[in-house]
Design an enzyme around this catalytic site. Structure first.
Site, PDB file in Angstrom:
ATOM      1  CB  SER A 144      -0.876   0.026   1.255  1.00  0.00           C
ATOM      2  OG  SER A 144      -1.502   1.294   1.372  1.00  0.00           O
ATOM      3  CE1 TYR A 157       0.721   0.696  16.523  1.00  0.00           C
ATOM      4  CE2 TYR A 157      -1.552   0.245  17.137  1.00  0.00           C
ATOM      5  CZ  TYR A 157      -0.265   0.594  17.494  1.00  0.00           C
ATOM      6  OH  TYR A 157       0.044   0.818  18.800  1.00  0.00           O
TER       7      TYR A 157
HETATM    8  P1  NAP Z   1     -11.466  -6.060   0.876  1.00  0.00           P
HETATM    9  O1  NAP Z   1     -12.419  -5.523  -0.101  1.00  0.00           O
HETATM   10  O2  NAP Z   1     -11.707  -5.838   2.322  1.00  0.00           O
HETATM   11  O3  NAP Z   1     -11.260  -7.616   0.607  1.00  0.00           O
HETATM   12  C1  NAP Z   1     -10.378  -8.326   1.428  1.00  0.00           C
HETATM   13  C2  NAP Z   1     -10.188  -9.727   0.901  1.00  0.00           C
HETATM   14  O4  NAP Z   1      -9.228 -10.377   1.742  1.00  0.00           O
HETATM   15  C3  NAP Z   1     -11.454 -10.543   0.932  1.00  0.00           C
HETATM   16  O5  NAP Z   1     -11.474 -11.401  -0.169  1.00  0.00           O
HETATM   17  C4  NAP Z   1     -11.297 -11.340   2.235  1.00  0.00           C
HETATM   18  O6  NAP Z   1     -11.928 -12.613   2.202  1.00  0.00           O
HETATM   19  C5  NAP Z   1      -9.806 -11.567   2.253  1.00  0.00           C
HETATM   20  N1  NAP Z   1      -9.298 -11.822   3.599  1.00  0.00           N
HETATM   21  C6  NAP Z   1      -9.309 -11.008   4.690  1.00  0.00           C
HETATM   22  N2  NAP Z   1      -8.742 -11.629   5.732  1.00  0.00           N
HETATM   23  C7  NAP Z   1      -8.397 -12.864   5.303  1.00  0.00           C
HETATM   24  C8  NAP Z   1      -7.765 -13.965   5.913  1.00  0.00           C
HETATM   25  N3  NAP Z   1      -7.400 -13.943   7.200  1.00  0.00           N
HETATM   26  N4  NAP Z   1      -7.566 -15.085   5.176  1.00  0.00           N
HETATM   27  C9  NAP Z   1      -7.929 -15.134   3.872  1.00  0.00           C
HETATM   28  N5  NAP Z   1      -8.521 -14.115   3.237  1.00  0.00           N
HETATM   29  C10 NAP Z   1      -8.747 -12.993   3.949  1.00  0.00           C
HETATM   30  O7  NAP Z   1     -10.006  -5.476   0.615  1.00  0.00           O
HETATM   31  P2  NAP Z   1      -9.353  -4.828  -0.689  1.00  0.00           P
HETATM   32  O8  NAP Z   1      -9.537  -3.371  -0.611  1.00  0.00           O
HETATM   33  O9  NAP Z   1      -9.733  -5.557  -1.895  1.00  0.00           O
HETATM   34  O10 NAP Z   1      -7.805  -5.086  -0.334  1.00  0.00           O
HETATM   35  C11 NAP Z   1      -7.023  -6.083  -0.948  1.00  0.00           C
HETATM   36  C12 NAP Z   1      -5.560  -5.802  -0.610  1.00  0.00           C
HETATM   37  O11 NAP Z   1      -5.183  -4.523  -1.103  1.00  0.00           O
HETATM   38  C13 NAP Z   1      -5.271  -5.768   0.894  1.00  0.00           C
HETATM   39  O12 NAP Z   1      -4.021  -6.345   1.151  1.00  0.00           O
HETATM   40  C14 NAP Z   1      -5.243  -4.289   1.198  1.00  0.00           C
HETATM   41  O13 NAP Z   1      -4.479  -4.006   2.340  1.00  0.00           O
HETATM   42  C15 NAP Z   1      -4.608  -3.753  -0.069  1.00  0.00           C
HETATM   43  N6  NAP Z   1      -4.876  -2.327  -0.319  1.00  0.00           N
HETATM   44  C16 NAP Z   1      -6.143  -1.885  -0.511  1.00  0.00           C
HETATM   45  C17 NAP Z   1      -6.350  -0.533  -0.767  1.00  0.00           C
HETATM   46  C18 NAP Z   1      -7.726   0.028  -0.997  1.00  0.00           C
HETATM   47  O14 NAP Z   1      -7.825   1.275  -1.087  1.00  0.00           O
HETATM   48  N7  NAP Z   1      -8.774  -0.771  -1.134  1.00  0.00           N
HETATM   49  C19 NAP Z   1      -5.261   0.353  -0.828  1.00  0.00           C
HETATM   50  C20 NAP Z   1      -3.987  -0.149  -0.618  1.00  0.00           C
HETATM   51  C21 NAP Z   1      -3.794  -1.491  -0.389  1.00  0.00           C
HETATM   52  P3  NAP Z   1     -13.417 -12.857   2.834  1.00  0.00           P
HETATM   53  O15 NAP Z   1     -14.334 -12.067   1.953  1.00  0.00           O
HETATM   54  O16 NAP Z   1     -13.633 -14.307   2.723  1.00  0.00           O
HETATM   55  O17 NAP Z   1     -13.337 -12.337   4.223  1.00  0.00           O
END
Ligand code: NAP
Length: 260
Positions: A144, A157
């Site tokens: 990120s 954090y």
């Molecule tokens: P999201 O919409 O909250 O989706 C999170 C995904 O991770 C879901 O498929 C969830 O599965 C899975 N997950 C969470 N905890 C898990 C665990 N313990 N074991 C296995 N799967 C797990 O998040 P997102 O925004 O798509 O983020 C994806 C990645 O991009 C993350 O690493 C996040 O930190 C990074 N990121 C996001 C942003 C942003 O603006 N969105 C920016 C920078 C970085 P379930 O549905 O089954 O719970």
């Protein structure tokens, strides 16, 4: 000739049920990879991602595993190889954001570290068993831009866990290069997913307007923006790129320090 086709490759995408992971899994599937869509809770959503890939002529399966459990991760990777015969691409996408910093309970950091850092390490360790033997692998970690010192409040954090991922990426790239394994990271800016959009409509609109004003391209990200870069890094076209972090943030300008 090198191409962006992933035909013959097997990819495991963690957190592929929703958001960025779902877009990545779909993109890799459309480019020809056989895709393992990991999820922890959202079984129905993960099945939909699998169905979409299959409808478009690809191959995919969903496997449940909480990546913060070493045992579950090892079982998932074994199952993936049992079904598809090998493992070429690992996208460490699953992650959680619990808002907070040093004035809050440190247990927040512990929980995020379990998933965002140790979970990634478990997935890499389990996959390396196969990638090293194959002398081929593509590991792509979703970090990120928070790690570089953005001025978003209450994410200190979280940013620390993503900083650890960037360090891990660089160190592993060096350690694994001799096995033909590349390790890169993608650092998204604000991207429209459940992680960022789940808040009252008015507050969300104000936040998006503010972010657009500090983004060169004057918009926030879509999961597709991230998926496109991951698909490139997973392909043979990126065969000579390793240890790199690519920011996909539309040109954000709100950094506390420019020393990253
Ligand atoms: P999201 O919409 O909250 O989706 C999170 C995904 O991770 C879901 O498929 C969830 O599965 C899975 N997950 C969470 N905890 C898990 C665990 N313990 N074991 C296995 N799967 C797990 O998040 P997102 O925004 O798509 O983020 C994806 C990645 O991009 C993350 O690493 C996040 O930190 C990074 N990121 C996001 C942003 C942003 O603006 N969105 C920016 C920078 C970085 P379930 O549905 O089954 O719970």
């Amino acid at each position: 000739m090198v191409s962006d086709s992933l035909k013959g490759r097997v990819a495991l995408v963690t957190g592929a049920s929703r958001g960025i992971g779902a877009a990545i899994a779909t993109k890799l599937g459309l480019r020809g990879a056989k895709v393992v869509c990991n999820y922890s809770k959202s079984e129905e959503a993960a099945s939909k991602v699998v169905s979409r890939i299959v409808e478009w002529g690809g191959e995919a399966i969903a496997i449940r595993a909480d990546i913060s459990s070493k045992v579950e991760v090892e079982a998932m990777v074994e199952k993936a190889v049992e079904v598809f015969g090998r493992l070429d691409i690992l996208v460490n996408n699953a992650g959680i954001l619990i808002r907070g910093g040093v004035l809050d309970d440190i247990s927040i950091l512990d929980r995020m570290f379990e998933v965002n850092v140790k979970g990634v390490i478990y997935c890499i360790a389990a996959s390396l068993k196969y990638m090293i033997k194959q002398r081929y692998g593509r590991i792509i970690n979703i970090a990120s831009i928070a790690a570089f010192g953005t001025t978003s409040r209450n994410t200190t954090y979280y940013a620390m866990t993503k900083g650890a991922i960037i360090t891990l990426t660089k160190r592993l790239a060096f350690e694994l290069g001799e096995y033909g394994i590349t390790v890169n990271a993608v650092a998204p800016g604000f991207t429209k997913t459940d992680m960022t959009m789940n808040r009252p409509a008015e507050e969300l609109q104000a936040a998006i307007r503010q972010l657009e004003s500090i983004t060169s391209l004057r918009r926030v990200g879509e999961p597709e923006d991230i998926a496109e870069v991951v698909a490139f890094l997973a392909s043979d076209r990126a065969g000579f790129i390793t240890g790199q972090v690519i920011s996909v943030d539309g040109g954000r300008i709100d950094f506390f320090s420019r020393s990253a």
